[in-house]
Scaffold this active site. Sequence first.
Site, PDB file in Angstrom:
ATOM      1  N   ASP A   1      -2.023  -4.572   4.052  1.00  0.00           N
ATOM      2  CA  ASP A   1      -1.960  -5.984   3.687  1.00  0.00           C
ATOM      3  C   ASP A   1      -1.935  -6.818   4.958  1.00  0.00           C
ATOM      4  O   ASP A   1      -1.062  -6.634   5.817  1.00  0.00           O
ATOM      5  CB  ASP A   1      -0.704  -6.268   2.853  1.00  0.00           C
ATOM      6  CG  ASP A   1      -0.782  -5.635   1.467  1.00  0.00           C
ATOM      7  OD1 ASP A   1      -1.812  -5.012   1.155  1.00  0.00           O
ATOM      8  OD2 ASP A   1       0.193  -5.770   0.710  1.00  0.00           O
TER       9      ASP A   1
ATOM     10  N   ASP B   1      -3.107  -8.278 -12.105  1.00  0.00           N
ATOM     11  CA  ASP B   1      -1.677  -8.264 -11.827  1.00  0.00           C
ATOM     12  C   ASP B   1      -0.951  -8.687 -13.088  1.00  0.00           C
ATOM     13  O   ASP B   1      -1.335  -9.666 -13.736  1.00  0.00           O
ATOM     14  CB  ASP B   1      -1.332  -9.231 -10.693  1.00  0.00           C
ATOM     15  CG  ASP B   1      -2.168  -8.971  -9.447  1.00  0.00           C
ATOM     16  OD1 ASP B   1      -2.496  -7.794  -9.205  1.00  0.00           O
ATOM     17  OD2 ASP B   1      -2.497  -9.928  -8.736  1.00  0.00           O
TER      18      ASP B   1
END
Length: 243
Positions: free
Chosen positions: A8, A130
């Site tokens: 990330d 998500d």
Amino acid sequence: MLVIPAIDLKDGACVRLLQGRMEDATVFSDDPLATASRWVEEGCRRLHLVDLNGAFEGKPVNHDAITSIANAYPKLPIQIGGGIRDLKTIEAYLSAGVSYAIIGTQAVVDPDFVTQACKEFAGHIIVGLDAKDGWVATDGWAKTSDVKATDLAKRFRDDGVESIVYTDIARDGMMQGVNIEQTAAMADVGIPVIASGGVSHINDIQAILNRQHRGIVGAISGRAIYEDKLNLRDAQQLCDEFR
């Protein structure tokens, strides 16, 4: 099943967030390429990259770091998400050597964009969904919609997406284990699923394997492998040996 390391990217550094909160970031490295090299040396067969700045700004921000990794490992499949809102961005990533573009927010607000992207870049599109308690989360995970994640996934069943990265946001970065029931329910839709959120120990990998759901084709791990709570090589070997 593949165990896929997550890198990330925030402001050019490798970080992990707690439940998607940008203000709650732990920096693990300021050298993304060195981090990628570490996972390659440990035997990874795919990398999961996220442009966190891009996700919040709606456009690529960490392109240079992503391109450097793709150039260094041209034969390694790389999937990238964060800030992908148009076909031009997808084309730029694929031209840079990235294998798969992950469409997240745009898949929720404009499902037809996924259909268009799949037609334009067949075999290179992943949808990122998500969810919290099975409901789609939006706006940087700040809001939970009234759309079930599995219902939205069905919308893409005939588009030809390569897979769905399914993240349980309540577990992401929390080291609490995978929400296997919800992940299996997503896989039942008929699109290959990559589990994300909560992979914290080799027991979590074993639990996914024990489910014996062939629709679950991968598991992404971030914080656990960075903090040496999950050994990437051992986890992949477990997957390879499982029957």
